[in-house]
Design a protein around this motif. Structure first.
Motif, PDB file in Angstrom:
ATOM      1  N   GLY A  66     -14.586  13.964   9.415  1.00  0.00           N
ATOM      2  CA  GLY A  66     -13.335  14.264  10.099  1.00  0.00           C
ATOM      3  C   GLY A  66     -12.319  14.889   9.162  1.00  0.00           C
ATOM      4  N   HIS A  67     -12.200  14.352   7.962  1.00  0.00           N
ATOM      5  CA  HIS A  67     -11.253  14.890   6.988  1.00  0.00           C
ATOM      6  C   HIS A  67     -11.609  16.321   6.587  1.00  0.00           C
ATOM      7  N   LEU A  68     -12.893  16.608   6.495  1.00  0.00           N
ATOM      8  CA  LEU A  68     -13.324  17.926   6.021  1.00  0.00           C
ATOM      9  C   LEU A  68     -13.417  18.972   7.126  1.00  0.00           C
ATOM     10  N   THR A  69     -13.612  18.551   8.361  1.00  0.00           N
ATOM     11  CA  THR A  69     -13.753  19.522   9.460  1.00  0.00           C
ATOM     12  C   THR A  69     -12.497  19.648  10.311  1.00  0.00           C
ATOM     13  N   GLN A  70     -11.611  18.668  10.229  1.00  0.00           N
ATOM     14  CA  GLN A  70     -10.362  18.702  11.003  1.00  0.00           C
ATOM     15  C   GLN A  70      -9.172  18.508  10.060  1.00  0.00           C
ATOM     16  N   THR A  71      -9.232  19.199   8.939  1.00  0.00           N
ATOM     17  CA  THR A  71      -8.247  19.001   7.873  1.00  0.00           C
ATOM     18  C   THR A  71      -6.825  19.258   8.356  1.00  0.00           C
ATOM     19  N   ALA A  72      -6.597  20.343   9.069  1.00  0.00           N
ATOM     20  CA  ALA A  72      -5.234  20.695   9.474  1.00  0.00           C
ATOM     21  C   ALA A  72      -4.633  19.625  10.388  1.00  0.00           C
ATOM     22  N   ALA A  73      -5.387  19.200  11.372  1.00  0.00           N
ATOM     23  CA  ALA A  73      -4.878  18.186  12.308  1.00  0.00           C
ATOM     24  C   ALA A  73      -4.610  16.867  11.593  1.00  0.00           C
ATOM     25  N   MET A  74      -5.536  16.459  10.744  1.00  0.00           N
ATOM     26  CA  MET A  74      -5.359  15.198  10.028  1.00  0.00           C
ATOM     27  C   MET A  74      -4.234  15.295   8.995  1.00  0.00           C
ATOM     28  N   ALA A  75      -4.054  16.481   8.429  1.00  0.00           N
ATOM     29  CA  ALA A  75      -2.967  16.683   7.466  1.00  0.00           C
ATOM     30  C   ALA A  75      -1.612  16.574   8.156  1.00  0.00           C
ATOM     31  N   GLY A  76      -1.533  17.016   9.395  1.00  0.00           N
ATOM     32  CA  GLY A  76      -0.294  16.876  10.147  1.00  0.00           C
ATOM     33  C   GLY A  76       0.085  15.413  10.309  1.00  0.00           C
ATOM     34  N   TYR A  77      -0.878  14.589  10.611  1.00  0.00           N
ATOM     35  CA  TYR A  77      -0.624  13.154  10.741  1.00  0.00           C
ATOM     36  C   TYR A  77      -0.234  12.559   9.390  1.00  0.00           C
ATOM     37  N   ALA A  78      -0.937  12.954   8.335  1.00  0.00           N
ATOM     38  CA  ALA A  78      -0.621  12.447   7.002  1.00  0.00           C
ATOM     39  C   ALA A  78       0.792  12.868   6.596  1.00  0.00           C
ATOM     40  N   ALA A  79       1.170  14.092   6.908  1.00  0.00           N
ATOM     41  CA  ALA A  79       2.526  14.566   6.593  1.00  0.00           C
ATOM     42  C   ALA A  79       3.570  13.743   7.337  1.00  0.00           C
ATOM     43  N   SER A  80       3.269  13.379   8.579  1.00  0.00           N
ATOM     44  CA  SER A  80       4.218  12.569   9.358  1.00  0.00           C
ATOM     45  C   SER A  80       4.395  11.174   8.762  1.00  0.00           C
ATOM     46  N   LYS A  81       3.435  10.741   7.968  1.00  0.00           N
ATOM     47  CA  LYS A  81       3.518   9.448   7.283  1.00  0.00           C
ATOM     48  C   LYS A  81       4.152   9.580   5.899  1.00  0.00           C
ATOM     49  N   GLY A  82       4.536  10.809   5.518  1.00  0.00           N
ATOM     50  CA  GLY A  82       5.193  11.027   4.240  1.00  0.00           C
ATOM     51  C   GLY A  82       4.262  11.286   3.076  1.00  0.00           C
ATOM     52  N   VAL A  83       2.997  11.582   3.353  1.00  0.00           N
ATOM     53  CA  VAL A  83       2.042  11.856   2.275  1.00  0.00           C
ATOM     54  C   VAL A  83       2.360  13.228   1.669  1.00  0.00           C
ATOM     55  N   PRO A  84       2.609  13.303   0.370  1.00  0.00           N
ATOM     56  CA  PRO A  84       2.877  14.601  -0.261  1.00  0.00           C
ATOM     57  C   PRO A  84       1.617  15.466  -0.302  1.00  0.00           C
ATOM     58  N   SER A  85       1.817  16.777  -0.205  1.00  0.00           N
ATOM     59  CA  SER A  85       0.694  17.727  -0.210  1.00  0.00           C
ATOM     60  C   SER A  85      -0.389  17.252   0.752  1.00  0.00           C
ATOM     61  N   ALA A  86       0.004  17.061   1.994  1.00  0.00           N
ATOM     62  CA  ALA A  86      -0.856  16.403   2.980  1.00  0.00           C
ATOM     63  C   ALA A  86      -2.191  17.111   3.189  1.00  0.00           C
ATOM     64  N   LYS A  87      -2.189  18.437   3.208  1.00  0.00           N
ATOM     65  CA  LYS A  87      -3.450  19.145   3.446  1.00  0.00           C
ATOM     66  C   LYS A  87      -4.412  18.935   2.272  1.00  0.00           C
ATOM     67  N   ALA A  88      -3.916  19.072   1.068  1.00  0.00           N
ATOM     68  CA  ALA A  88      -4.759  18.860  -0.118  1.00  0.00           C
ATOM     69  C   ALA A  88      -5.210  17.394  -0.193  1.00  0.00           C
ATOM     70  N   ALA A  89      -4.301  16.476   0.139  1.00  0.00           N
ATOM     71  CA  ALA A  89      -4.644  15.049   0.100  1.00  0.00           C
ATOM     72  C   ALA A  89      -5.703  14.719   1.139  1.00  0.00           C
ATOM     73  N   THR A  90      -5.593  15.314   2.320  1.00  0.00           N
ATOM     74  CA  THR A  90      -6.579  15.072   3.374  1.00  0.00           C
ATOM     75  C   THR A  90      -7.948  15.597   2.965  1.00  0.00           C
ATOM     76  N   PHE A  91      -7.983  16.820   2.466  1.00  0.00           N
ATOM     77  CA  PHE A  91      -9.256  17.397   2.036  1.00  0.00           C
ATOM     78  C   PHE A  91      -9.824  16.616   0.851  1.00  0.00           C
ATOM     79  N   GLY A  92      -8.966  16.301  -0.120  1.00  0.00           N
ATOM     80  CA  GLY A  92      -9.414  15.557  -1.301  1.00  0.00           C
ATOM     81  C   GLY A  92      -9.944  14.182  -0.956  1.00  0.00           C
ATOM     82  N   SER A  93      -9.287  13.510  -0.016  1.00  0.00           N
ATOM     83  CA  SER A  93      -9.768  12.180   0.371  1.00  0.00           C
ATOM     84  C   SER A  93     -11.105  12.276   1.096  1.00  0.00           C
ATOM     85  N   GLY A  94     -11.308  13.349   1.838  1.00  0.00           N
ATOM     86  CA  GLY A  94     -12.606  13.565   2.479  1.00  0.00           C
ATOM     87  C   GLY A  94     -13.709  13.744   1.453  1.00  0.00           C
ATOM     88  N   VAL A  95     -13.419  14.533   0.432  1.00  0.00           N
ATOM     89  CA  VAL A  95     -14.392  14.745  -0.646  1.00  0.00           C
ATOM     90  C   VAL A  95     -14.649  13.430  -1.382  1.00  0.00           C
TER      91      VAL A  95
END
Length: 136
Positions: free
Chosen positions: A22-51
């Motif tokens: 999910g993190h690797l195939t739906q990165t943009a959508a999941m990054a939006g949620y992470a950004a709403s939670k205040g996660v910095p660099s949400a897109k990179a964090a989402t992809f990195g956490s998937g990896v």
């Protein structure tokens, strides 16, 4: 016991593989949620956490430095619990309950991953059905 340990590893990592996909195939959508939670660099964090989940899960599953793989999962789980599931900030009782459950799930999984680390880095390093021995 070798087979029991292998079955335990398989059952444990299934959750991480599904989440990593999910993190690797739906990165943009999941990054939006992470950004709403205040996660910095949400897109990179989402992809990195998937990896991180994919690599840690694969290492633990295959027994390739399973101790390191378990630590990688802890490295994902603990920050995720506190950044993404901060139930203490919720005002809606239902949302608070859902976040508390997710927070506790992440803590419990981190505890399980730490137990795998201890098992494979210490006395259980002689468990068979692994590709390598422990790194630590």
């Amino acid at each position: 016991m070798d087979v029991v340990a292998l079955i335990g590893r398989i059952l444990f990592v299934v959750l991480f593989f599904g989440s990593a996909m999910g993190h690797l195939t739906q990165t943009a959508a999941m990054a939006g949620y992470a950004a709403s939670k205040g996660v910095p660099s949400a897109k990179a964090a989402t992809f990195g956490s998937g990896v991180l989940m994919a690599i840690g899960g694969l290492m633990l599953l295959l027994g390739v430095w399973a101790d390191l793989g378990a630590l990688l999962l802890v490295l994902f789980l603990l920050p995720t619990a506190f950044l993404m599931h901060n139930f203490w900030k919720e005002t809606d009782p239902q949302a608070k309950q859902v976040e508390m459950i997710q927070f506790n799930k992440d803590l419990a999984l981190a505890g399980g991953a730490l137990m795998f680390f201890g098992l494979y880095a210490g006395p259980g390093s002689e468990l068979g059905l692994t590709i390598t021995g422990p790194l630590f």
